[in-house]
Design a protein around this motif. Structure first.
Motif, PDB file in Angstrom:
ATOM      1  N   HIS A   1      -4.374  -1.982  -4.716  1.00 26.24           N
ATOM      2  CA  HIS A   1      -5.530  -2.084  -3.828  1.00 26.24           C
ATOM      3  C   HIS A   1      -5.096  -2.716  -2.510  1.00 26.24           C
ATOM      4  O   HIS A   1      -4.095  -3.435  -2.441  1.00 26.24           O
ATOM      5  CB  HIS A   1      -6.663  -2.888  -4.474  1.00 26.24           C
ATOM      6  N   CYS A   2      -5.851  -2.423  -1.475  1.00 27.11           N
ATOM      7  CA  CYS A   2      -5.563  -2.993  -0.171  1.00 27.11           C
ATOM      8  C   CYS A   2      -6.033  -4.446  -0.124  1.00 27.11           C
ATOM      9  O   CYS A   2      -6.689  -4.936  -1.054  1.00 27.11           O
ATOM     10  CB  CYS A   2      -6.214  -2.158   0.934  1.00 27.11           C
ATOM     11  N   PHE A   3      -5.738  -5.121   0.953  1.00 29.98           N
ATOM     12  CA  PHE A   3      -6.059  -6.538   1.110  1.00 29.98           C
ATOM     13  C   PHE A   3      -7.552  -6.814   0.978  1.00 29.98           C
ATOM     14  O   PHE A   3      -7.964  -7.780   0.334  1.00 29.98           O
ATOM     15  CB  PHE A   3      -5.536  -7.003   2.473  1.00 29.98           C
ATOM     16  N   CYS A   4      -8.392  -5.937   1.544  1.00 29.04           N
ATOM     17  CA  CYS A   4      -9.842  -6.171   1.485  1.00 29.04           C
ATOM     18  C   CYS A   4     -10.501  -5.535   0.263  1.00 29.04           C
ATOM     19  O   CYS A   4     -11.667  -5.810  -0.015  1.00 29.04           O
ATOM     20  CB  CYS A   4     -10.516  -5.675   2.768  1.00 29.04           C
ATOM     21  N   GLY A   5      -9.786  -4.706  -0.470  1.00 28.34           N
ATOM     22  CA  GLY A   5     -10.324  -4.080  -1.670  1.00 28.34           C
ATOM     23  C   GLY A   5     -11.093  -2.791  -1.447  1.00 28.34           C
ATOM     24  O   GLY A   5     -11.605  -2.209  -2.396  1.00 28.34           O
ATOM     25  N   VAL A  27      -9.863   0.157  -0.560  1.00 28.48           N
ATOM     26  CA  VAL A  27      -9.101   1.298  -1.079  1.00 28.48           C
ATOM     27  C   VAL A  27      -8.371   0.853  -2.341  1.00 28.48           C
ATOM     28  O   VAL A  27      -7.680  -0.167  -2.341  1.00 28.48           O
ATOM     29  CB  VAL A  27      -8.086   1.830  -0.041  1.00 28.48           C
ATOM     30  N   MET A  28      -8.556   1.638  -3.411  1.00 29.97           N
ATOM     31  CA  MET A  28      -7.892   1.362  -4.689  1.00 29.97           C
ATOM     32  C   MET A  28      -7.325   2.656  -5.250  1.00 29.97           C
ATOM     33  O   MET A  28      -7.845   3.733  -4.967  1.00 29.97           O
ATOM     34  CB  MET A  28      -8.880   0.777  -5.695  1.00 29.97           C
ATOM     35  N   ALA A  29      -6.266   2.513  -6.043  1.00 33.28           N
ATOM     36  CA  ALA A  29      -5.649   3.685  -6.654  1.00 33.28           C
ATOM     37  C   ALA A  29      -5.056   3.327  -8.002  1.00 33.28           C
ATOM     38  O   ALA A  29      -4.778   2.157  -8.291  1.00 33.28           O
ATOM     39  CB  ALA A  29      -4.564   4.261  -5.746  1.00 33.28           C
ATOM     40  N   VAL A  30      -4.878   4.369  -8.819  1.00 32.55           N
ATOM     41  CA  VAL A  30      -4.201   4.253 -10.104  1.00 32.55           C
ATOM     42  C   VAL A  30      -3.010   5.200 -10.066  1.00 32.55           C
ATOM     43  O   VAL A  30      -3.124   6.348  -9.634  1.00 32.55           O
ATOM     44  CB  VAL A  30      -5.150   4.631 -11.269  1.00 32.55           C
ATOM     45  N   MET A  52       0.586  -2.602  -4.277  1.00 29.47           N
ATOM     46  CA  MET A  52       0.591  -2.651  -5.735  1.00 29.47           C
ATOM     47  C   MET A  52       0.073  -3.988  -6.266  1.00 29.47           C
ATOM     48  O   MET A  52       0.372  -5.046  -5.728  1.00 29.47           O
ATOM     49  CB  MET A  52       1.997  -2.406  -6.268  1.00 29.47           C
ATOM     50  N   ASP A  53      -0.693  -3.931  -7.346  1.00 30.74           N
ATOM     51  CA  ASP A  53      -1.225  -5.135  -7.979  1.00 30.74           C
ATOM     52  C   ASP A  53      -0.132  -5.972  -8.642  1.00 30.74           C
ATOM     53  O   ASP A  53      -0.266  -7.182  -8.757  1.00 30.74           O
ATOM     54  CB  ASP A  53      -2.282  -4.775  -9.021  1.00 30.74           C
ATOM     55  N   ALA A  54       0.932  -5.326  -9.118  1.00 31.49           N
ATOM     56  CA  ALA A  54       2.022  -6.039  -9.802  1.00 31.49           C
ATOM     57  C   ALA A  54       3.362  -5.619  -9.188  1.00 31.49           C
ATOM     58  O   ALA A  54       4.157  -4.925  -9.825  1.00 31.49           O
ATOM     59  CB  ALA A  54       1.982  -5.754 -11.296  1.00 31.49           C
ATOM     60  N   PRO A  55       3.636  -6.029  -7.955  1.00 35.33           N
ATOM     61  CA  PRO A  55       4.857  -5.585  -7.282  1.00 35.33           C
ATOM     62  C   PRO A  55       6.141  -5.992  -8.005  1.00 35.33           C
ATOM     63  O   PRO A  55       7.170  -5.328  -7.858  1.00 35.33           O
ATOM     64  CB  PRO A  55       4.768  -6.235  -5.897  1.00 35.33           C
ATOM     65  N   GLU A  56       6.069  -7.039  -8.801  1.00 33.95           N
ATOM     66  CA  GLU A  56       7.267  -7.493  -9.520  1.00 33.95           C
ATOM     67  C   GLU A  56       7.764  -6.479 -10.540  1.00 33.95           C
ATOM     68  O   GLU A  56       8.891  -6.573 -11.030  1.00 33.95           O
ATOM     69  CB  GLU A  56       6.997  -8.851 -10.196  1.00 33.95           C
ATOM     70  N   ARG A  57       6.963  -5.479 -10.876  1.00 35.94           N
ATOM     71  CA  ARG A  57       7.366  -4.474 -11.868  1.00 35.94           C
ATOM     72  C   ARG A  57       8.112  -3.300 -11.239  1.00 35.94           C
ATOM     73  O   ARG A  57       8.361  -2.300 -11.918  1.00 35.94           O
ATOM     74  CB  ARG A  57       6.130  -3.972 -12.610  1.00 35.94           C
TER      75      ARG A  57
END
Length: 145
Positions: free
Chosen positions: A8-12, A14-17, A98-103
């Motif tokens: 998701h973007c900083f403000c929420g 735009v979201m994607a899967v 990305m919500d979990a960039p560490e992955r």
């Protein structure tokens, strides 16, 4: 079960899967991406377009470079996608989205010859002086734009 990642973007707005494994993850040091993302480099996560589904909002698009379309949130400016006619059937997602960039550990360093001199990385990854993917040469590269 297929890998599912969300972004998701900083403000929420735009979201994607993203479903399935990304096919390529790469640091990018070229000056086009540096200007577009506002950082000293970025990391692009490569998916096939059919693996990415927008679940909220619609990114704004912009193209300054022949064959390249960049997507970002019109409200907060978060960099979201990079699509390139020279890289057919490839869609790149910005790691900052990305919500979990560490992955998403990168596999290479692209445009290493354009990296900023104060960036020193002892990661052992291959350094490529250009694109790390086979791209249609008719569309040029950052040095020619």
């Amino acid at each position: 079960m297929a890998r599912i990642e969300r972004g998701h973007c900083f403000c929420g707005a735009v979201m994607a899967v993203m479903e399935g494994e990304p096919f390529w993850i790469c640091f990018d040091h070229d000056d086009d991406c540096r200007r577009a993302t506002g950082g000293p480099m970025t990391i692009w996560i490569g998916y096939r377009p059919h693996q990415v589904e927008l679940t909220a909002g619609k990114p704004k698009t912009f193209s300054k470079t022949k064959g390249v379309i960049r997507s970002f949130c019109a409200d907060c400016g978060t960099s979201i996608f990079y699509a390139d006619e020279g890289l057919r059937d490839e869609l790149y997602v910005s790691i900052g989205f990305m919500d979990a960039p560490e992955r998403f550990p990168p596999q290479a360093q692209a445009y290493w010859d354009m990296h900023l001199p104060f960036i020193n990385m002892a990661d052992g990854l291959p350094r490529v002086d250009g694109y790390t993917r086979r791209r249609d040469p008719a569309l040029g590269n950052p040095r020619e734009r």
